[in-house]
Design a protein around this motif. Structure first.
Motif, mmCIF file in Angstrom:
data_model
loop_
_atom_site.group_PDB
_atom_site.id
_atom_site.type_symbol
_atom_site.label_atom_id
_atom_site.label_comp_id
_atom_site.label_asym_id
_atom_site.label_seq_id
_atom_site.Cartn_x
_atom_site.Cartn_y
_atom_site.Cartn_z
ATOM 1 N N GLN A 192 -4.669 -9.357 4.681
ATOM 2 C CA GLN A 192 -4.361 -8.997 6.053
ATOM 3 C C GLN A 192 -3.076 -8.186 6.123
ATOM 4 O OE1 GLN A 192 -4.587 -13.111 7.655
ATOM 5 N NE2 GLN A 192 -6.313 -12.383 8.897
ATOM 6 N N GLY A 193 -3.030 -7.235 7.041
ATOM 7 C CA GLY A 193 -1.846 -6.402 7.211
ATOM 8 C C GLY A 193 -2.173 -5.174 8.037
ATOM 9 N N ARG A 194 -1.344 -4.144 7.875
ATOM 10 C CA ARG A 194 -1.547 -2.903 8.610
ATOM 11 C C ARG A 194 -1.398 -1.719 7.658
ATOM 12 N NH1 ARG A 194 -3.706 -4.183 13.478
ATOM 13 N NH2 ARG A 194 -3.246 -2.021 14.078
ATOM 14 N N LEU A 195 -2.154 -0.660 7.943
ATOM 15 C CA LEU A 195 -2.088 0.573 7.166
ATOM 16 C C LEU A 195 -1.838 1.745 8.110
ATOM 17 C CD1 LEU A 195 -5.165 0.085 4.782
ATOM 18 C CD2 LEU A 195 -2.753 -0.298 4.232
ATOM 19 N N GLY A 196 -1.379 2.859 7.520
ATOM 20 C CA GLY A 196 -1.177 4.074 8.310
ATOM 21 C C GLY A 196 -0.178 3.904 9.431
ATOM 22 N N ALA A 246 0.833 -1.202 0.000
ATOM 23 C CA ALA A 246 0.000 0.000 0.000
ATOM 24 C C ALA A 246 0.866 1.248 0.000
ATOM 25 C CB ALA A 246 -0.936 -0.003 1.195
ATOM 26 N N SER A 247 1.990 1.166 -0.724
ATOM 27 C CA SER A 247 2.924 2.288 -0.841
ATOM 28 C C SER A 247 3.421 2.687 0.556
ATOM 29 C CB SER A 247 2.244 3.456 -1.552
ATOM 30 O OG SER A 247 3.158 4.494 -1.798
ATOM 31 N N ILE A 248 3.449 3.968 0.856
ATOM 32 C CA ILE A 248 3.972 4.432 2.143
ATOM 33 C C ILE A 248 2.996 4.164 3.294
ATOM 34 C CG2 ILE A 248 5.357 6.230 1.062
ATOM 35 C CD1 ILE A 248 3.207 8.234 1.919
ATOM 36 N N PHE A 249 1.806 3.680 2.953
ATOM 37 C CA PHE A 249 0.780 3.508 3.975
ATOM 38 C C PHE A 249 0.871 2.157 4.688
ATOM 39 C CE2 PHE A 249 -0.920 6.358 0.731
ATOM 40 C CZ PHE A 249 -1.208 7.474 1.502
ATOM 41 N N GLY A 250 1.675 1.222 4.159
ATOM 42 C CA GLY A 250 1.805 -0.070 4.799
ATOM 43 C C GLY A 250 1.631 -1.214 3.822
ATOM 44 N N GLY A 251 1.197 -2.361 4.312
ATOM 45 C CA GLY A 251 1.031 -3.536 3.453
ATOM 46 C C GLY A 251 0.725 -4.762 4.286
ATOM 47 N N GLY A 252 0.922 -5.920 3.647
ATOM 48 C CA GLY A 252 0.627 -7.163 4.343
ATOM 49 C C GLY A 252 0.706 -8.347 3.401
ATOM 50 N N GLU A 253 -0.174 -9.297 3.591
ATOM 51 C CA GLU A 253 -0.186 -10.521 2.796
ATOM 52 C C GLU A 253 -1.615 -10.841 2.365
ATOM 53 O OE1 GLU A 253 3.581 -12.854 4.883
ATOM 54 O OE2 GLU A 253 1.518 -13.363 5.467
ATOM 55 N N VAL A 267 -6.748 4.027 0.202
ATOM 56 C CA VAL A 267 -5.387 4.002 -0.330
ATOM 57 C C VAL A 267 -5.306 3.063 -1.527
ATOM 58 C CG1 VAL A 267 -4.399 4.462 1.951
ATOM 59 C CG2 VAL A 267 -4.677 2.113 1.186
ATOM 60 N N PRO A 268 -4.346 3.311 -2.438
ATOM 61 C CA PRO A 268 -4.105 2.346 -3.516
ATOM 62 C C PRO A 268 -3.406 1.123 -2.957
ATOM 63 C CG PRO A 268 -2.508 4.133 -3.614
ATOM 64 C CD PRO A 268 -3.495 4.504 -2.547
ATOM 65 N N LEU A 269 -3.680 -0.023 -3.561
ATOM 66 C CA LEU A 269 -3.139 -1.279 -3.051
ATOM 67 C C LEU A 269 -2.795 -2.186 -4.223
ATOM 68 C CD1 LEU A 269 -4.555 -3.316 -0.092
ATOM 69 C CD2 LEU A 269 -4.311 -4.421 -2.298
ATOM 70 N N SER A 270 -1.675 -2.900 -4.124
ATOM 71 C CA SER A 270 -1.294 -3.863 -5.155
ATOM 72 C C SER A 270 -0.942 -5.189 -4.498
ATOM 73 C CB SER A 270 -0.114 -3.351 -5.984
ATOM 74 O OG SER A 270 1.043 -3.211 -5.181
ATOM 75 N N MET A 271 -1.086 -6.271 -5.269
ATOM 76 C CA MET A 271 -0.785 -7.612 -4.796
ATOM 77 C C MET A 271 0.104 -8.297 -5.818
ATOM 78 S SD MET A 271 -4.598 -8.783 -3.546
ATOM 79 C CE MET A 271 -4.203 -10.358 -4.272
ATOM 80 N N GLU A 272 1.218 -8.838 -5.367
ATOM 81 C CA GLU A 272 2.169 -9.514 -6.252
ATOM 82 C C GLU A 272 2.348 -10.955 -5.809
ATOM 83 O OE1 GLU A 272 6.948 -9.439 -6.578
ATOM 84 O OE2 GLU A 272 5.977 -7.502 -6.991
#
Length: 312
Positions: free
Chosen positions: A98-102, A67-74, A259-264
């Motif tokens: 699942q994950g954390r933001l902000g 989620a860029s600078i906002f965080g991320g997860g799995e 927020v924008p979000l990507s999954m790889e």
């Protein structure tokens, strides 16, 4: 589905299973070409036991969420073993983020569960937990009665289509389509009228390098009005592997919550055909139940000049 038709499908599946090598080498595009450009919702209705279906029980895809600078997860997208829902054989689908933001201030915890009937390619149950794990909704689908029952809210309403699909099952349904660049598929099969029409735009071919490998992909944009994942204006993109597997390799959601979000894709496990004993038998139609042939016709998708449009 009437008992006679189900028996025919099982017979066809048995014959097809005897020549898996031939089927494994026949891409879905070839099937569509044999239909002279007519692509139907039941394109792969024979289900996973034929070897043509691009996904099987036990498939598991793992993703890194950014989620860029906002965080991320799995995130995990997987298929369980066959289960009987209302007497029909289904494949349980699961998608969790699942994950954390902000900076850890906000919890990312959304879950989607769908039970897809591989013979009719429709959803028979849908559960979702959204708003970071705070909102739970549970739906039961009764296609023969054109009825949706919301279990957690004890309400029901008329379903707009006898072949319902939900947010998650539409992703798997898209994997069965020919997906030629420039095509646009329009369906009125979302289980809520406000979620129609569902649009699948085939944007381009691309190549994506992930932790799981380098993939040639076909990029599609799903649009489901009112969906938590693919709402209008979200400009979501899904990269499917450009092969018979149609793996979800990369997904971009430009409007997930705020927020924008990507999954790889980081890791994947391929599914295997269900054992005969795992597949529940077909449900028996009630004596007073209306025959399927007398119900509203299934929407077709007709590809003309690189475009496809739904019709009822």
């Amino acid at each position: 589905m009437q008992p006679e038709r189900r028996r025919l499908l099982r017979s066809l599946g048995a014959v097809t299973a005897a020549v898996p090598v031939i089927l494994a080498g026949a891409p879905l595009q070839g099937v569509a070409a044999q239909q002279n450009g007519l692509v139907r919702d039941s394109l792969t209705a024979l289900g996973p036991r034929t070897g043509v279906f691009p996904f099987l029980p036990g498939e598991e895809l793992k993703f890194r969420v950014n989620a860029s600078i906002f965080g991320g997860g799995e995130a995990v997208m997987k298929i369980g073993r066959p289960e009987a829902i209302h007497g029909f054989s289904t494949l349980p689908l699961e998608f969790t983020i699942q994950g954390r933001l902000g900076g850890g201030a906000h919890k990312l915890d959304d879950k989607y569960y769908s039970w897809i009937d591989p013979e009719e390619l429709i959803s028979r149950r849908f559960h979702k937990i959204t708003d970071h794990g705070r909102r739970i909704r549970e739906y039961e689908f009764f296609p023969d009665d054109l009825r949706v029952q919301r279990i957690d809210h004890d309400t029901a309403w008329a379903m707009p289509s006898p072949q319902p699909l939900d947010d998650l099952s539409f992703v798997f349904f898209a994997r069965t389509l020919p997906l030629e660049v420039g095509d646009t598929y329009t369906y009125n099969r979302y289980f809520k009228e406000a979620g129609n029409p569902v649009i699948i735009e085939v944007l381009r071919r691309d190549q994506v390098e992930t932790e799981a490998g380098v993939f040639n992909t076909i990029v599609v944009r799903p649009i489901i009005p009112g969906s938590n994942l693919f709402e209008q204006g979200a400009r979501a993109e899904i990269h499917f592997s450009d092969d018979e597997r149609r793996l979800v390799v990369y997904m971009k959601l430009t409007k997930f919550w705020i927020v924008p979000l990507s999954m790889e894709l980081t890791e994947y496990t391929m599914g295997v055909p269900a054992e005969p004993g795992e597949v529940p038998g077909p449900a028996q139609r009630r004596e007073d139940e209306q025959p399927v042939e007398e119900r509203p016709a299934t929407p077709d998708v007709i590809a003309i000049g690189g475009k496809a449009a739904g019709r009822r």
